[in-house]
Design a protein around this motif. Structure first.
Motif, PDB file in Angstrom:
ATOM      1  N   MET A   1       0.833  -1.206   0.000  1.00  0.00           N
ATOM      2  CA  MET A   1       0.000   0.000   0.000  1.00  0.00           C
ATOM      3  C   MET A   1       0.869   1.258   0.000  1.00  0.00           C
ATOM      4  SD  MET A   1      -2.841  -1.198   2.831  1.00  0.00           S
ATOM      5  CE  MET A   1      -3.751   0.340   2.793  1.00  0.00           C
ATOM      6  N   GLY A   2       1.931   1.237   0.813  1.00  0.00           N
ATOM      7  CA  GLY A   2       2.815   2.390   0.877  1.00  0.00           C
ATOM      8  C   GLY A   2       3.531   2.634  -0.433  1.00  0.00           C
ATOM      9  N   GLU A   3       4.003   1.561  -1.058  1.00  0.00           N
ATOM     10  CA  GLU A   3       4.683   1.691  -2.347  1.00  0.00           C
ATOM     11  C   GLU A   3       3.744   2.256  -3.409  1.00  0.00           C
ATOM     12  OE1 GLU A   3       6.267  -2.158  -3.179  1.00  0.00           O
ATOM     13  OE2 GLU A   3       8.188  -1.697  -2.268  1.00  0.00           O
ATOM     14  N   GLU A   4       2.525   1.777  -3.404  1.00  0.00           N
ATOM     15  CA  GLU A   4       1.573   2.261  -4.404  1.00  0.00           C
ATOM     16  C   GLU A   4       1.266   3.736  -4.193  1.00  0.00           C
ATOM     17  OE1 GLU A   4      -2.686   1.054  -6.462  1.00  0.00           O
ATOM     18  OE2 GLU A   4      -1.870  -0.165  -4.838  1.00  0.00           O
ATOM     19  N   ALA A   5       1.126   4.147  -2.931  1.00  0.00           N
ATOM     20  CA  ALA A   5       0.856   5.556  -2.646  1.00  0.00           C
ATOM     21  C   ALA A   5       2.018   6.436  -3.098  1.00  0.00           C
ATOM     22  CB  ALA A   5       0.593   5.743  -1.150  1.00  0.00           C
ATOM     23  N   LEU A   6       3.251   6.000  -2.821  1.00  0.00           N
ATOM     24  CA  LEU A   6       4.426   6.767  -3.226  1.00  0.00           C
ATOM     25  C   LEU A   6       4.566   6.802  -4.742  1.00  0.00           C
ATOM     26  CD1 LEU A   6       6.951   5.524  -0.529  1.00  0.00           C
ATOM     27  CD2 LEU A   6       6.114   7.860  -0.778  1.00  0.00           C
ATOM     28  N   TYR A   7       4.342   5.663  -5.355  1.00  0.00           N
ATOM     29  CA  TYR A   7       4.458   5.570  -6.820  1.00  0.00           C
ATOM     30  C   TYR A   7       3.446   6.494  -7.504  1.00  0.00           C
ATOM     31  CZ  TYR A   7       4.240   3.520 -11.510  1.00  0.00           C
ATOM     32  OH  TYR A   7       4.246   3.337 -12.871  1.00  0.00           O
ATOM     33  N   ASN A   8       2.216   6.460  -7.049  1.00  0.00           N
ATOM     34  CA  ASN A   8       1.166   7.289  -7.655  1.00  0.00           C
ATOM     35  C   ASN A   8       1.424   8.777  -7.450  1.00  0.00           C
ATOM     36  OD1 ASN A   8      -0.259   5.077  -8.598  1.00  0.00           O
ATOM     37  ND2 ASN A   8      -1.534   4.934  -6.771  1.00  0.00           N
ATOM     38  N   TYR A   9       2.041   9.118  -6.314  1.00  0.00           N
ATOM     39  CA  TYR A   9       2.289  10.534  -6.031  1.00  0.00           C
ATOM     40  C   TYR A   9       3.495  11.064  -6.806  1.00  0.00           C
ATOM     41  CZ  TYR A   9       3.427  14.802  -3.488  1.00  0.00           C
ATOM     42  OH  TYR A   9       3.722  16.106  -3.168  1.00  0.00           O
ATOM     43  N   TYR A  10       4.604  10.327  -6.754  1.00  0.00           N
ATOM     44  CA  TYR A  10       5.856  10.853  -7.308  1.00  0.00           C
ATOM     45  C   TYR A  10       6.047  10.604  -8.805  1.00  0.00           C
ATOM     46  CZ  TYR A  10       7.762  12.096  -2.718  1.00  0.00           C
ATOM     47  OH  TYR A  10       7.978  12.681  -1.502  1.00  0.00           O
ATOM     48  N   ARG A  11       5.261   9.730  -9.395  1.00  0.00           N
ATOM     49  CA  ARG A  11       5.490   9.425 -10.808  1.00  0.00           C
ATOM     50  C   ARG A  11       5.300  10.650 -11.702  1.00  0.00           C
ATOM     51  NH1 ARG A  11       0.211   5.674 -12.349  1.00  0.00           N
ATOM     52  NH2 ARG A  11      -1.401   7.153 -11.702  1.00  0.00           N
ATOM     53  N   SER A  12       4.460  11.582 -11.254  1.00  0.00           N
ATOM     54  CA  SER A  12       4.273  12.815 -12.030  1.00  0.00           C
ATOM     55  C   SER A  12       5.054  13.980 -11.424  1.00  0.00           C
ATOM     56  CB  SER A  12       2.784  13.186 -12.075  1.00  0.00           C
ATOM     57  OG  SER A  12       2.277  13.372 -10.758  1.00  0.00           O
ATOM     58  N   ARG A  13       5.918  13.683 -10.434  1.00  0.00           N
ATOM     59  CA  ARG A  13       6.711  14.723  -9.774  1.00  0.00           C
ATOM     60  C   ARG A  13       8.162  14.264  -9.642  1.00  0.00           C
ATOM     61  NH1 ARG A  13       1.774  14.200  -7.131  1.00  0.00           N
ATOM     62  NH2 ARG A  13       0.593  16.127  -6.723  1.00  0.00           N
ATOM     63  N   PRO A  14       8.840  13.996 -10.737  1.00  0.00           N
ATOM     64  CA  PRO A  14      10.213  13.472 -10.663  1.00  0.00           C
ATOM     65  C   PRO A  14      11.179  14.407  -9.949  1.00  0.00           C
ATOM     66  CG  PRO A  14       9.662  14.164 -12.897  1.00  0.00           C
ATOM     67  CD  PRO A  14       8.393  14.172 -12.127  1.00  0.00           C
ATOM     68  N   GLU A  15      10.997  15.702 -10.138  1.00  0.00           N
ATOM     69  CA  GLU A  15      11.896  16.664  -9.489  1.00  0.00           C
ATOM     70  C   GLU A  15      11.718  16.639  -7.975  1.00  0.00           C
ATOM     71  OE1 GLU A  15      14.966  19.352  -9.483  1.00  0.00           O
ATOM     72  OE2 GLU A  15      14.158  18.130 -11.100  1.00  0.00           O
ATOM     73  N   GLU A  16      10.472  16.577  -7.539  1.00  0.00           N
ATOM     74  CA  GLU A  16      10.203  16.506  -6.104  1.00  0.00           C
ATOM     75  C   GLU A  16      10.740  15.202  -5.517  1.00  0.00           C
ATOM     76  OE1 GLU A  16       6.424  16.686  -2.996  1.00  0.00           O
ATOM     77  OE2 GLU A  16       6.140  17.292  -5.086  1.00  0.00           O
ATOM     78  N   ALA A  17      10.644  14.125  -6.296  1.00  0.00           N
ATOM     79  CA  ALA A  17      11.174  12.835  -5.834  1.00  0.00           C
ATOM     80  C   ALA A  17      12.677  12.941  -5.591  1.00  0.00           C
ATOM     81  CB  ALA A  17      10.882  11.750  -6.861  1.00  0.00           C
ATOM     82  N   LYS A  18      13.367  13.582  -6.523  1.00  0.00           N
ATOM     83  CA  LYS A  18      14.813  13.712  -6.384  1.00  0.00           C
ATOM     84  C   LYS A  18      15.175  14.583  -5.185  1.00  0.00           C
ATOM     85  CE  LYS A  18      18.891  14.396  -9.277  1.00  0.00           C
ATOM     86  NZ  LYS A  18      19.375  14.783 -10.615  1.00  0.00           N
ATOM     87  N   ASN A  19      14.424  15.656  -4.987  1.00  0.00           N
ATOM     88  CA  ASN A  19      14.671  16.519  -3.830  1.00  0.00           C
ATOM     89  C   ASN A  19      14.444  15.767  -2.519  1.00  0.00           C
ATOM     90  OD1 ASN A  19      15.253  18.651  -5.513  1.00  0.00           O
ATOM     91  ND2 ASN A  19      13.202  19.542  -5.409  1.00  0.00           N
ATOM     92  N   THR A  20      13.415  14.931  -2.508  1.00  0.00           N
ATOM     93  CA  THR A  20      13.139  14.139  -1.304  1.00  0.00           C
ATOM     94  C   THR A  20      14.281  13.167  -1.027  1.00  0.00           C
ATOM     95  OG1 THR A  20      10.746  14.274  -1.682  1.00  0.00           O
ATOM     96  CG2 THR A  20      11.520  12.525  -0.226  1.00  0.00           C
ATOM     97  N   LEU A  21      14.762  12.500  -2.071  1.00  0.00           N
ATOM     98  CA  LEU A  21      15.900  11.592  -1.914  1.00  0.00           C
ATOM     99  C   LEU A  21      17.120  12.346  -1.406  1.00  0.00           C
ATOM    100  CD1 LEU A  21      15.526   9.480  -5.183  1.00  0.00           C
ATOM    101  CD2 LEU A  21      15.120   8.690  -2.852  1.00  0.00           C
ATOM    102  N   HIS A  22      17.326  13.542  -1.956  1.00  0.00           N
ATOM    103  CA  HIS A  22      18.467  14.358  -1.542  1.00  0.00           C
ATOM    104  C   HIS A  22      18.391  14.675  -0.058  1.00  0.00           C
ATOM    105  CE1 HIS A  22      21.078  18.173  -2.360  1.00  0.00           C
ATOM    106  NE2 HIS A  22      21.768  17.191  -1.859  1.00  0.00           N
ATOM    107  N   ARG A  23      17.216  15.068   0.406  1.00  0.00           N
ATOM    108  CA  ARG A  23      17.046  15.386   1.819  1.00  0.00           C
ATOM    109  C   ARG A  23      17.301  14.164   2.708  1.00  0.00           C
ATOM    110  NH1 ARG A  23      14.171  20.187   2.945  1.00  0.00           N
ATOM    111  NH2 ARG A  23      13.427  21.261   1.089  1.00  0.00           N
ATOM    112  N   LEU A  24      16.816  13.008   2.284  1.00  0.00           N
ATOM    113  CA  LEU A  24      17.026  11.779   3.063  1.00  0.00           C
ATOM    114  C   LEU A  24      18.512  11.461   3.184  1.00  0.00           C
ATOM    115  CD1 LEU A  24      14.128   9.583   1.636  1.00  0.00           C
ATOM    116  CD2 LEU A  24      14.286  10.496   3.957  1.00  0.00           C
TER     117      LEU A  24
END
Length: 553
Positions: free
Chosen positions: A244-267
């Motif tokens: 469920m968590g993977e699906e929620a993340l996938y659905n949210y970030y798939r159209s926000r690649p830049e935000e995904a990268k920023n999130t990874l950077h922060r982590l």
């Protein structure tokens, strides 16, 4: 009422309210056996009854049931809890009854002698809600969530879900995820099982955008349970929740690649490497995984080697990480990030500082600093050592330590600030980066304005360490005055080949917050257009990322 008469009593009570009132009178009897039988019958009546019957029981018998619960007699406690569960299922309590019941449950949870009723209490709390969430109710739930008792915190999270999260309040959802993430590290199987149920129900409702940044940490800890729990049912729940968590993340970030990268950077900046890798793999983006791997390599995270096990990916997305390879020798016997280690009872039980630094054990180092603040001088000797290995081990451990410290603990490192400035001015790029990052955290989270002012003064004469510092500082905080002063310097630095990459990383950090009025886009757009054609692959990538923010602002 004898035991063989219970079935007949249930039938009559369901047909005649007067018989139901007689049952409630029997709950008030002094004889324990009579009370138990009356509660058994009452439970059977309430299981399938409507709101009218339940309202009658609340008005005429709630105090009697509560009295039986407060008796702490094992049979009465378990039977009362079952009756209350049937009573509140699908039927919100009034504020007065809700607060009274919660207060009694708090006392039962805190009483070690009531452990036998843990499952029944959990079932009751799962169904418990209130008709009108008044300020008093919100205050009670907030108090539970802030409790040091993990089970009380779990109760608070469940009530937060039942009362506030289902209204669509994104702040409550974020609070729930943060609290649940902490409790997933518990060794209490009953509590972990309870929290997994809370999270599953919450995710079924959909994760609000404001709470999405907390989900990767929750997902990583759920996958740790899948890999390590000895309980089959807990592992099964965790696997379902991971999907469920993977699906929620996938659905949210798939159209926000830049935000995904920023999130990874922060982590990565926060030292949450396994969480970052989990997120990248969950998104199924090969570019992000490669970028993250390269970033981790630059951070010197050699021991991080994930092993992937397939667990039904989300709608064509990739598999998720549910197991990890054995940790490197220096990582063994270490508690996961986020767990508060027990305080050492005496000085003799504290491991040697040299061994703690060699093993990179940030939690143990914090315990040493708490018990022996003067050990900071010994740490300084490591940082100034002529042995590169000792210096890098100390910096690595300290860079992890500052991410785990709370505001009141940063002062333990204040004596090292002059040394960190020397490290930040080092000719070794890795050491310089770590020193700048530590100073950035002490300035932004530790409130040391003097560090910020000194770095601003260093920009003209010593730009490299200052730029490294601001590339982290502006990720952790937005400082309008400092941004304006640094941006004026960046215009020239971005045209200087030696400073170009460091300056670009500062601009990247500044624009993560959005293109605010302080940022003169007309000045930076021509510079970025030139950098996009750079021969340096990393400069091109960062320049494109920043340019995209300017275009979409």
């Amino acid at each position: 009422m004898l035991s063989w008469q219970i079935k007949e009593a249930v039938r009559l009570a369901m047909e005649d309210s007067d018989v139901l009132l007689m049952l409630l009178d029997l709950v008030r009897e002094d004889d324990v056996n009579t009370k138990v039988r009356a509660l058994l019958a009452l439970y059977e009546v309430l299981k399938g009854e409507d709101g009218e019957t339940k309202l009658l029981v609340i008005n005429e018998g709630f105090d009697a049931i509560i009295s039986a619960l407060k008796s702490k007699e094992p049979r009465l406690v378990t039977k009362s809890l079952k009756v209350l569960s049937a009573l509140v299922e699908g039927f919100p309590l009034r504020k007065e009854e809700f607060l009274k019941l919660v207060d009694i449950l708090v006392e039962l949870v805190k009483d070690p002698g009531m452990e036998f009723a843990s499952i029944e209490m959990a079932e009751l709390v799962t169904k418990l809600t209130v008709a009108q969430p008044s300020p008093a109710v919100r205050s009670k739930v907030a108090w539970l969530i802030s409790s040091d008792n993990p089970r009380l915190k779990g109760m608070g999270l469940r009530l937060l879900l039942n009362i506030f999260v289902f209204t669509g309040d994104p702040k409550s959802f974020k609070t729930l995820l943060e609290g649940a993430s902490e409790l997933l590290l518990s060794d209490d199987d009953i509590l972990v099982d309870f929290v997994l149920d809370v999270l599953a129900e919450a995710l079924q409702r959909g994760v609000p955008e404001d709470a999405m940044k907390v989900l990767p940490r929750v997902l990583s800890r759920v996958k740790r349970i899948v890999a390590r729990s000895d309980d089959f049912f807990i592992r099964s729940k965790a696997k379902r929740l991971a999907r469920m968590g993977e699906e929620a993340l996938y659905n949210y970030y798939r159209s926000r690649p830049e935000e995904a990268k920023n999130t990874l950077h922060r982590l990565v900046l926060n030292g949450e490497y396994s969480t970052a890798m989990d997120l990248a793999i969950s998104l199924g983006d090969e570019f992000l995984i490669k970028w993250l791997s390269k970033t981790l390599e630059k951070e010197g995270v050699e021991e991080f080697t994930p092993r992937v096990q397939v667990v039904g990916g989300p709608r064509g997305g990739s598999a998720g990480v549910v197991e990890f390879s054995p940790p490197a020798p220096s990582e063994r016997q270490r508690k996961p990030a986020g767990i508060t280690v027990e305080k050492f009872s005496d000085v003799e039980s504290i491991p040697s500082l040299e061994r703690v630094i060699e093993e990179g054990d940030a939690e143990a180092l914090l315990d040493i600093l708490r018990s022996r603040p003067d050990s900071v001088r010994e740490i300084e000797r490591f940082l100034r050592s002529g042995d590169p290995g000792k210096r890098s081990n100390a910096l690595w451990t300290l860079s992890r330590l500052v991410n785990r410290m709370n505001n009141g603990e940063f002062e333990l490192l204040y004596p090292l600030i002059p040394t960190f400035f020397d490290v930040a001015d080092s000719g070794n790029p890795w050491e310089r980066n770590k020193g700048a990052k530590i100073l950035a955290i002490l300035a932004s989270k530790g409130g040391r304005q003097d560090i910020l002012e000194k770095m601003l003064s260093l920009l003209p004469e010593h730009p490299v360490p200052a730029l490294e510092f601001f590339s982290y500082y502006f990720i952790y905080t937005w400082d309008e005055e400092a941004v304006s002063r640094v941006l004026r310097f960046l215009k020239g630095a971005l045209s200087n080949h030696e400073l170009q990459f460091s300056a670009l990383m500062v601009l990247d950090a500044v624009t993560m917050w959005g293109i605010r009025p302080e940022i003169d886009r007309e000045s930076f757009l021509p510079i970025l257009e030139g950098l996009i054609n750079s021969d340096d692959d990393e400069i091109r990538k960062v320049a494109r990322r920043v340019m995209e923010r300017f275009k979409t602002a």
